[in-house]
Design a protein around this motif. Sequence first.
Motif: not given
Length: 189
Positions: A118-124
Amino acid sequence: MKHSDQKYIEALLNNNRVLLDELYRKFSGKIKRMILSNNGTEADAADIFNEALLTLYHKASTQNFELSCPLDAFLYIVCKNKWLNELNKRKNKRVILEDDEINLEEDSFKMAEDLILQEQRYKLLTEKVAELGNTCQQLLQLSWSGNSMEEVAQILRVTYGYARKKKSECMARLITLIKQSTQFNSLKW
């Protein structure tokens, strides 16, 4: 992508006292506060923290585990689940067999992995929004903040029809940017 906190995982595996001391100083306080504020003692906090580190050590030593999020977030989820399990045992609401405890540890890792994803998706998403023009950024941020399209149009001083059309165009551009990213497939959208 490996997180810089991976050094603490390596410290666990290599028994690096300096980094292990730093790990305790840096991360145990948050766990202690969580447990103390949820009917626990300092001894409970120490036990739960150590159990979480043992779980992490076991995972890292048997599965070549790489941390891709901050260690404090990962440890917090594992410790929270362990503490909830302990509270349930103390209240005799639930009897946990050893197999159930293993499943709880796996669930903790699954939750932590989901948090990382979820954090990686938000960062992208954040990176790709930044690539959009100012108008799109402002329009999307206003609409994602819970404003109705009428309110967004009023704030931006445009017509309602224009705001809706522009939002649709901005979303289409954002989706294209995200899908073109090299990270898109690895983030299981």
